[in-house]
Design a protein around this motif. Structure first.
Motif, PDB file in Angstrom:
ATOM      1  N   HIS A  17       0.823  -1.194   0.000  1.00  0.00           N
ATOM      2  CA  HIS A  17       0.000   0.000   0.000  1.00  0.00           C
ATOM      3  C   HIS A  17       0.867   1.258   0.000  1.00  0.00           C
ATOM      4  O   HIS A  17       0.642   2.199  -0.757  1.00  0.00           O
ATOM      5  N   LEU A  18       1.895   1.229   0.850  1.00  0.00           N
ATOM      6  CA  LEU A  18       2.753   2.409   0.980  1.00  0.00           C
ATOM      7  C   LEU A  18       3.472   2.738  -0.324  1.00  0.00           C
ATOM      8  O   LEU A  18       3.766   3.886  -0.603  1.00  0.00           O
ATOM      9  N   VAL A  19       3.807   1.707  -1.085  1.00  0.00           N
ATOM     10  CA  VAL A  19       4.594   1.942  -2.285  1.00  0.00           C
ATOM     11  C   VAL A  19       3.753   1.828  -3.556  1.00  0.00           C
ATOM     12  O   VAL A  19       4.279   1.798  -4.652  1.00  0.00           O
ATOM     13  N   ALA A  20       2.417   1.782  -3.387  1.00  0.00           N
ATOM     14  CA  ALA A  20       1.537   1.591  -4.542  1.00  0.00           C
ATOM     15  C   ALA A  20       1.766   2.686  -5.572  1.00  0.00           C
ATOM     16  O   ALA A  20       1.657   2.480  -6.769  1.00  0.00           O
ATOM     17  N   ASP A  21       2.104   3.827  -5.077  1.00  0.00           N
ATOM     18  CA  ASP A  21       2.287   5.025  -5.864  1.00  0.00           C
ATOM     19  C   ASP A  21       3.681   5.090  -6.487  1.00  0.00           C
ATOM     20  O   ASP A  21       4.018   6.038  -7.169  1.00  0.00           O
ATOM     21  N   SER A  22       4.487   4.073  -6.243  1.00  0.00           N
ATOM     22  CA  SER A  22       5.907   4.155  -6.605  1.00  0.00           C
ATOM     23  C   SER A  22       6.276   3.151  -7.683  1.00  0.00           C
ATOM     24  O   SER A  22       5.544   2.209  -7.953  1.00  0.00           O
ATOM     25  N   ALA A  32      15.461  -4.835 -10.452  1.00  0.00           N
ATOM     26  CA  ALA A  32      15.255  -4.923  -8.997  1.00  0.00           C
ATOM     27  C   ALA A  32      14.097  -4.020  -8.577  1.00  0.00           C
ATOM     28  O   ALA A  32      13.899  -2.945  -9.130  1.00  0.00           O
ATOM     29  N   GLU A  33      13.330  -4.472  -7.575  1.00  0.00           N
ATOM     30  CA  GLU A  33      12.136  -3.745  -7.119  1.00  0.00           C
ATOM     31  C   GLU A  33      12.492  -2.487  -6.324  1.00  0.00           C
ATOM     32  O   GLU A  33      11.727  -1.533  -6.286  1.00  0.00           O
ATOM     33  N   TYR A  34      13.661  -2.527  -5.649  1.00  0.00           N
ATOM     34  CA  TYR A  34      14.121  -1.377  -4.856  1.00  0.00           C
ATOM     35  C   TYR A  34      15.496  -0.961  -5.333  1.00  0.00           C
ATOM     36  O   TYR A  34      16.244  -1.811  -5.766  1.00  0.00           O
ATOM     37  N   PRO A  35      15.810   0.333  -5.222  1.00  0.00           N
ATOM     38  CA  PRO A  35      15.020   1.462  -4.738  1.00  0.00           C
ATOM     39  C   PRO A  35      13.824   1.769  -5.626  1.00  0.00           C
ATOM     40  O   PRO A  35      13.840   1.497  -6.818  1.00  0.00           O
ATOM     41  N   ARG A  36      12.781   2.352  -4.986  1.00  0.00           N
ATOM     42  CA  ARG A  36      11.566   2.767  -5.679  1.00  0.00           C
ATOM     43  C   ARG A  36      11.380   4.269  -5.492  1.00  0.00           C
ATOM     44  O   ARG A  36      11.757   4.822  -4.468  1.00  0.00           O
ATOM     45  N   ILE A  37      10.777   4.882  -6.497  1.00  0.00           N
ATOM     46  CA  ILE A  37      10.554   6.328  -6.444  1.00  0.00           C
ATOM     47  C   ILE A  37       9.056   6.578  -6.529  1.00  0.00           C
ATOM     48  O   ILE A  37       8.382   6.007  -7.385  1.00  0.00           O
ATOM     49  N   ASP A  38       8.521   7.414  -5.617  1.00  0.00           N
ATOM     50  CA  ASP A  38       7.083   7.670  -5.682  1.00  0.00           C
ATOM     51  C   ASP A  38       6.796   8.981  -6.418  1.00  0.00           C
ATOM     52  O   ASP A  38       7.716   9.654  -6.896  1.00  0.00           O
ATOM     53  N   SER A  39       5.527   9.313  -6.520  1.00  0.00           N
ATOM     54  CA  SER A  39       5.149  10.450  -7.370  1.00  0.00           C
ATOM     55  C   SER A  39       5.602  11.794  -6.783  1.00  0.00           C
ATOM     56  O   SER A  39       5.627  12.798  -7.480  1.00  0.00           O
ATOM     57  N   ASN A  40       5.973  11.790  -5.504  1.00  0.00           N
ATOM     58  CA  ASN A  40       6.563  13.010  -4.913  1.00  0.00           C
ATOM     59  C   ASN A  40       8.083  13.031  -5.031  1.00  0.00           C
ATOM     60  O   ASN A  40       8.727  13.881  -4.445  1.00  0.00           O
TER      61      ASN A  40
END
Lengths: 380, 380
Positions: A17-22, A32-40
C-alpha cells in the motif's frame, strides 16, 4: 506460526500500500524492485543486513542531506524513505556500522574517488538527457600514451551521428571535464553528454561537434606517492595541450585552431578550464565554467594574469565566456554570480546561467551543457 | 604513549617486511597500496571495519576457493593473504557479517549479476592482453532500439585500427558473448578483447575484423517479472538475428554473408552460440564454444536437430568449429573434450583448445580468444 504468517502478510500488504504510488528506479540492475521512487520523488531503499546495528543512507545533496537512518524491519531487512528528492542523478551509498556498502541493485558510478551507487530520479516532462529516437553519435574509447605521466590514458570521444557518413567533413571539438573524485566516465555515464548532444543536434539546436572527455587527474612521472593533493592534477594542463589535443587531432577529423576548439568543465574541471583556457587564448575561443568560480575573491584586474584588463581585446578574442551554477549550491551560485557581475561591470562579455533548484550535482551540469553547447561554434 | 608509538612503528615495519616482495595490484584506484601481490602471486587484502565480527573474502576460483577468513588487526583493520593465485582476472568481494561489500581500492566489474571488485594478477612473461605500443582500434558504444524487448540496448563495437583510415574497406564480424551474470562490458573490461585484437592484428596474426559484444540477456516485451530464469535470455536469438546484426550491418562497414560472420561465447554465451549458429548455418560459418559444452550428454546424431549427421556436408559448410576450456574447470574441460572426441569420431572437423591451469574465469577466455581469433576469416 499462523500468527506470524498473518503478520507477515499484513505487513507486506501494508508495504504494498505504501509503495503503490511508486515504481522501481529506472536503471535498477536486473529490474530490482528497490530502490523505488514515488510520485513526490521520495525514494524508498531496502537493504538486508541481519547482523547490522546501524544502517544509514549517505549521498548527493539533492537526495540526502548529511545522513538518514534506516529502520530495521523483519528478517534483518532495513528500509527508509527519503524526503522528496531533487530530480536527476544522485550518488548514494549505505553506511553499515561505519562500513561503506554499495547497493547491489545499482550499477556503479565513479565519484568521491571510488565506485558508488547512483540513482536517477526522473524530472517530469524533461527528456533532453534521455535516449530518444534520433540519430545517435558514438562514444569511443581513445587510448593514448602519455610521456608526461608515464601512463596510458583513456579518453572518451563522442563523434556526432553523421561522422561515419560524411567522410570529408571536419568538426569542431569541445573538451569537457568532470569534477573532483570523478573520472572520464562521469560526463558519459552520469552526465549523459552523448544523449544531450544527440538531442541538440537532431533538433538543429547545436552544431555537430566532437566531444572529448578525459580524466582531469594527471601526475608527473616523477611525482612521488604524495601527501600533496595538487600533485594528482599538476600535469593536466601539459597533458591536455601537448598530448591529448594532438592525439585527438591526429586521430579524428577535427577542425583545428582556436575558433574551432572549446573547453568547459564542472567544479574542479571548471577551475582547470579557466586555468588552461585563460592562459592559452591562442588555443581556445569558447569557454565554459560550470559550478566552479575562482575560490578566492575574484578581482577582474588581477585574475589570470590580467587577461580581463583589456575588455575590447578580450571580447574580440573570446567568442564565448559562459558561467553557470545551480541555485541550491548557494555559495557557489553567489560566487559565480559575483564573477559574472564583476565581468559585466568591466565590460567583459559573458553569459550567466542559473539552474533552478539544483545543487552541486549532475542535473545542474546536464542543464549547463544543454545551455552551453548550442552557443558553440557559431558566428555572433 | 611512547610505547604505543613504538609498537605501531614495530608493527608497521614488520608489515613492510612481510610485503617487501609485493607490489600494489595493477589498476588499484588512485594508486591504493592494497591489495598487493607478491612474487608467488599471493594476494594480501586489507579492509577497515572496526565494528565487524567476521570478515571473509569470496571470489573467483583461481583466487579463493569457497571463502577465506580475514584476521583482525589493530584499529579495526582486517587483513589476509591468499595462497598463490592463478594468473589473470578474478572477481572478489568482502563478506562483512554476511553483507557483501566491495573494495574501495577496486574499480567495479559487472559479474555475478551485480557490480563487484576485481583484481588483475599478472602472468609472468605474458602480455597478449595488455595495452602495447601498437595501432589501437576503438571500442564504441552502439545503442539500438529493440522492438522485441521493448528496450534500448547497448552493444560495444570494436573497430580495427585502420577502420577510420581505410574508408572503402569492409570487414568481417565476430559476435562474442559473455557468461551468466555478466553483460556487454565483460569482454571489454575483464576480457580485454580490444587489446587482444589490437595485438593480434599488429602482429599479422589475425585478419582485421569488427568485434561486437552485446548482452546475452534479452526478455520478450510481454515477459512478466518472472520466476523463470530462462525468460531473461529467451529473446536473445531473435534479437541477435533480427535486430543486432541488421543494426551493425547498417551502421558499420561490414562484409555481409555467412562466410564473413563468426560467433563465439563463453559459458552461457557458449550455449547461446551453439544454439544460434548450429540452427542458423545460413548465417554463420565460424563458431567458437568456450567453456560451455552442451550440459546434457552430447549425442552427435541427435544434437542440434541432427546438424552433425552428415559430416561431409557440415565440413563443407562450417569453416571452423572451435571448442575450448581450462584444465582447472575439470568437469567442463572433460565434457568439452568428450564433445571434441565424439565429433572427431563422427568425422566432424573441429579444433580443441586446452588452457593450462586456468579455471572458469577470464584468463581461460582471454587465451581462448587469442587462439580462436587468428583462425577466423581465412581460407583453409
Amino acid at each position: 506460526m499462523r500468527i506470524l504468517l498473518l503478520l507477515t502478510l499484513l505487513s507486506s500488504s501494508l508495504l504494498r500500500h505504501l509503495v503503490a504510488d511508486s515504481a522501481p528506479a529506472p536503471g535498477n540492475v536486473g529490474g530490482a524492485e528497490y530502490p523505488r521512487i514515488d510520485s513526490n520523488r521520495s525514494v524508498t531503499f531496502r537493504f538486508k543486513a541481519p547482523e547490522a546495528k546501524m544502517v544509514r543512507l549517505r549521498g548527493g545533496a539533492g537526495l540526502v542531506k548529511d545522513a538518514l537512518d534506516f529502520y530495521r524491519g523483519e528478517n534483518g531487512v532495513w528500509t527508509l524513505t527519503t524526503p522528496p528528492a531533487v530530480p536527476g542523478f544522485h550518488y548514494y551509498w549505505f553506511e553499515v556500522d561505519g562500513v561503506i556498502v554499495n547497493d547491489s541493485a545499482s550499477y556503479s558510478y565513479f565519484g568521491w574517488g571510488r565506485e558508488g551507487s547512483g540513482i536517477e530520479v526522473p524530472e517530469a516532462g524533461e527528456d533532453f538527457y534521455t535516449i530518444r529516437e534520433v540519430p545517435h553519435g558514438a562514444v569511443r574509447s581513445h587510448w593514448y600514451p602519455s610521456k608526461i605521466t608515464g601512463k596510458w590514458r583513456r579518453a572518451y570521444v563522442y563523434t556526432p551521428p553523421d561522422y561515419d557518413q560524411s567522410l570529408t567533413m571536419r568538426y569542431p571539438v569541445l573538451y569537457l571535464q568532470h569534477g573532483a573524485g570523478e573520472n572520464e566516465r562521469g560526463w558519459v555515464e552520469q552526465g549523459r553528454a552523448g544523449f544531450i548532444l544527440d538531442n541538440l543536434i537532431a533538433a538543429g539546436r547545436a552544431v555537430p561537434m566532437i566531444l572529448v572527455v578525459d580524466t582531469g587527474y594527471a601526475a608527473f612521472t616523477n611525482a612521488t606517492a604524495s601527501t600533496n593533493r595538487s600533485a594528482a592534477t599538476a600535469a593536466f594542463p601539459d597533458v591536455m595541450l601537448q598530448e591529448l589535443i594532438p592525439s585527438i587531432e591526429a586521430n579524428f577529423r577535427t577542425k583545428t585552431g582556436r575558433e574551432h576548439r572549446a573547453m568547459a568543465g564542472l567544479s574542479m574541471g571548471s577551475a582547470q578550464t579557466l586555468n588552461v583556457t585563460l592562459r592559452n587564448l591562442d588555443q581556445f575561443a569558447w569557454i565554459g565554467a560550470m559550478s566552479g568560480p575562482p575560490r578566492q575573491g575574484f578581482e577582474v584586474a588581477t585574475a589570470y594574469e590580467g587577461v580581463f584588463r583589456d575588455a575590447t581585446a578580450f571580447n574580440q578574442r573570446v567568442k564565448l565566456l559562459w558561467l553557470g551554477a545551480g541555485t541550491a549550491e548557494q555559495q557557489i551560485h553567489a560566487n559565480t554570480l559575483a564573477m559574472h557581475e564583476a565581468l559585466d561591470r568591466a565590460g567583459i562579455k559573458n553569459v550567466f546561467y542559473s539552474s533552478p533548484g539544483t545543487d552541486h550535482e549532475w542535473q545542474t551540469w546536464r542543464r549547463s551543457l544543454d545551455d552551453f553547447a548550442p552557443r558553440l561554434f557559431r558566428e555572433r
